[in-house]
Scaffold this motif. Structure first.
Motif, short mmCIF file in Angstrom:
data_model
loop_
_atom_site.label_atom_id
_atom_site.label_comp_id
_atom_site.label_asym_id
_atom_site.label_seq_id
_atom_site.Cartn_x
_atom_site.Cartn_y
_atom_site.Cartn_z
N LEU A 2 -3.24 -11.53 -7.93
CA LEU A 2 -3.62 -10.21 -9.22
C LEU A 2 -4.04 -9.21 -7.55
N ASP A 3 -5.31 -9.61 -7.29
CA ASP A 3 -5.17 -8.55 -5.64
C ASP A 3 -4.10 -7.77 -5.28
N LEU A 4 -3.14 -8.77 -4.74
CA LEU A 4 -1.99 -8.31 -3.94
C LEU A 4 -1.45 -7.33 -4.67
N SER A 5 -0.88 -7.96 -5.66
CA SER A 5 0.16 -7.06 -6.93
C SER A 5 -0.13 -5.99 -7.88
N VAL B 44 1.43 -2.60 -7.99
CA VAL B 44 3.46 -2.40 -7.95
C VAL B 44 2.65 -2.80 -9.71
N LEU B 45 1.92 -4.22 -10.41
CA LEU B 45 1.42 -3.94 -11.95
C LEU B 45 1.25 -3.73 -12.39
N ALA B 46 0.54 -2.30 -11.60
CA ALA B 46 -0.60 -1.09 -12.21
C ALA B 46 0.92 0.25 -12.51
N ALA B 47 1.97 0.25 -11.65
CA ALA B 47 2.97 0.96 -11.03
C ALA B 47 4.16 0.86 -13.04
N GLY B 48 3.72 -0.52 -13.59
CA GLY B 48 5.03 -1.31 -14.84
C GLY B 48 5.48 -2.43 -14.48
N LYS C 253 0.50 -1.07 -0.11
CA LYS C 253 0.18 -0.18 -0.12
C LYS C 253 0.65 1.82 0.12
N ARG C 254 1.88 1.06 0.30
CA ARG C 254 2.80 2.40 0.86
C ARG C 254 4.00 2.21 -0.12
N TRP C 255 4.21 1.42 -0.70
CA TRP C 255 5.42 0.86 -1.66
C TRP C 255 5.93 2.37 -3.03
N SER C 256 6.64 2.05 -2.99
CA SER C 256 7.80 3.26 -3.30
C SER C 256 8.73 2.83 -4.91
N GLU C 257 10.07 1.44 -3.94
CA GLU C 257 10.86 1.38 -4.71
C GLU C 257 10.33 0.86 -5.98
N PRO C 258 11.74 0.83 -7.27
CA PRO C 258 11.58 0.42 -8.03
C PRO C 258 11.68 -1.04 -8.75
N VAL C 259 10.25 -1.84 -9.38
CA VAL C 259 10.42 -2.54 -9.66
C VAL C 259 10.47 -3.31 -10.82
N GLU C 260 11.06 -4.41 -11.18
CA GLU C 260 10.60 -4.88 -12.67
C GLU C 260 10.02 -5.97 -12.99
N ARG C 261 10.16 -6.82 -12.14
CA ARG C 261 9.53 -8.42 -11.97
C ARG C 261 8.85 -8.70 -9.87
N ILE C 262 7.68 -9.23 -10.20
CA ILE C 262 6.91 -9.48 -9.28
C ILE C 262 6.82 -10.93 -9.04
N SER C 263 7.39 -12.17 -7.90
CA SER C 263 7.50 -12.78 -8.08
C SER C 263 7.07 -13.85 -6.88
N ALA C 264 6.45 -15.29 -6.82
CA ALA C 264 5.87 -15.06 -5.77
C ALA C 264 5.49 -16.93 -5.81
N ARG C 265 5.38 -17.94 -4.40
CA ARG C 265 5.59 -19.15 -5.19
C ARG C 265 4.76 -19.59 -4.54
N ALA C 266 4.02 -20.96 -4.35
CA ALA C 266 2.58 -21.41 -3.69
C ALA C 266 2.51 -20.50 -3.01
N LEU C 267 1.66 -19.60 -3.23
CA LEU C 267 1.34 -18.70 -1.81
C LEU C 267 -0.26 -18.45 -2.14
N ALA C 268 -0.62 -17.78 -3.65
CA ALA C 268 -2.27 -17.88 -3.77
C ALA C 268 -2.48 -17.96 -5.22
N SER C 269 -3.93 -18.39 -4.81
CA SER C 269 -4.70 -18.43 -6.82
C SER C 269 -4.02 -17.45 -7.26
N LEU C 270 -3.91 -17.41 -8.40
CA LEU C 270 -3.96 -16.60 -9.67
C LEU C 270 -4.25 -15.11 -9.30
N ALA C 271 -5.86 -15.34 -9.00
CA ALA C 271 -6.72 -14.13 -8.56
C ALA C 271 -6.27 -13.24 -7.39
N ASP C 272 -6.21 -14.27 -6.63
CA ASP C 272 -5.33 -13.48 -5.41
C ASP C 272 -4.35 -12.90 -5.35
#
Length: 211
Positions: A151-154, A157-161, A130-149
């Protein structure tokens, strides 16, 4: 087949120094496992194949990515493996987000003892991003949640590119169908280098559908 670092070397060449860092990671995982249950106990005999190599394929697939955000890092899979493989790469950093205090202690121990290019952000994913400001190229996640979840979580950062890069198993088609009810997606499904039933799903664009 014996479970060794050769599983990593089969998909990605590693230097002697990087190999030593990975060996140290595995040793620390085994040491902390009895108290922290970092990975499923029935996979301990296949740490190199099931966990380390499975995570290392992200760097093999996307070798030019330098700035990563790893969600729900837990045992550092894939975040710390990525950070170890990028330890000698200028400008590389992996941001590891984890809510569990003890797992954060494990992550920080590995970073200190291996020189991994990583920073631990302790807290719930929703609160941290919610307060993220660091530049990020890729988001990774493994064995964390469904694809829908995921997308909601990330979403912020996805919207920032940033591009999503998620490990998914054989139930991916069902997850995609469910996620597509709420999201319009452009994605690339990469076949896993480790498990033919699994995929690395690259989210190139995600827009929430207006209902």
């Amino acid at each position: 087949m014996t479970d060794t670092i050769a599983a990593v070397e089969a998909i990605l060449p590693v230097s002697r120094e990087t190999g030593e860092r990975l060996e140290r990671y595995v040793a620390l995982l085994r040491k902390w496992q009895p108290a922290q249950n970092l990975v499923s106990p029935n996979t301990l005999g296949q740490i190199w194949t099931r966990h380390v190599a499975d995570c290392a394929q992200l760097v093999a697939m996307f070798p030019d990515t330098r700035r990563w955000l790893d969600l729900g890092s837990g045992a550092g899979l894939p975040g710390l493996i990525t950070a170890i493989l990028l330890a000698d790469t200028d400008g590389a950093v992996v941001h590891c987000v984890e809510a569990n205090q003890r797992k954060c202690a494990f992550l920080r121990t590995v970073i200190r003892e291996t020189g991994a290019k990583a920073i631990v952000h302790e807290g719930r994913i929703e609160s941290v991003l919610k307060r993220w400001s660091e530049p990020v190229e890729r988001i990774s996640a493994r064995a964390l949640a469904s694809l829908a979840d995921l997308l909601d979580l990330s979403a912020p950062v996805l919207a920032a590119g940033a591009t999503g890069t998620f490990h998914k198993g054989e139930d991916f088609e069902g997850e995609l169908a469910e996620a597509s009810k709420s999201w319009s997606l452009d994605l690339i499904r990469h076949k896993s280098m480790i498990d033919e039933r699994s995929s690395i799903v690259e989210i190139c664009r995600a827009e929430r559908r207006i209902v």
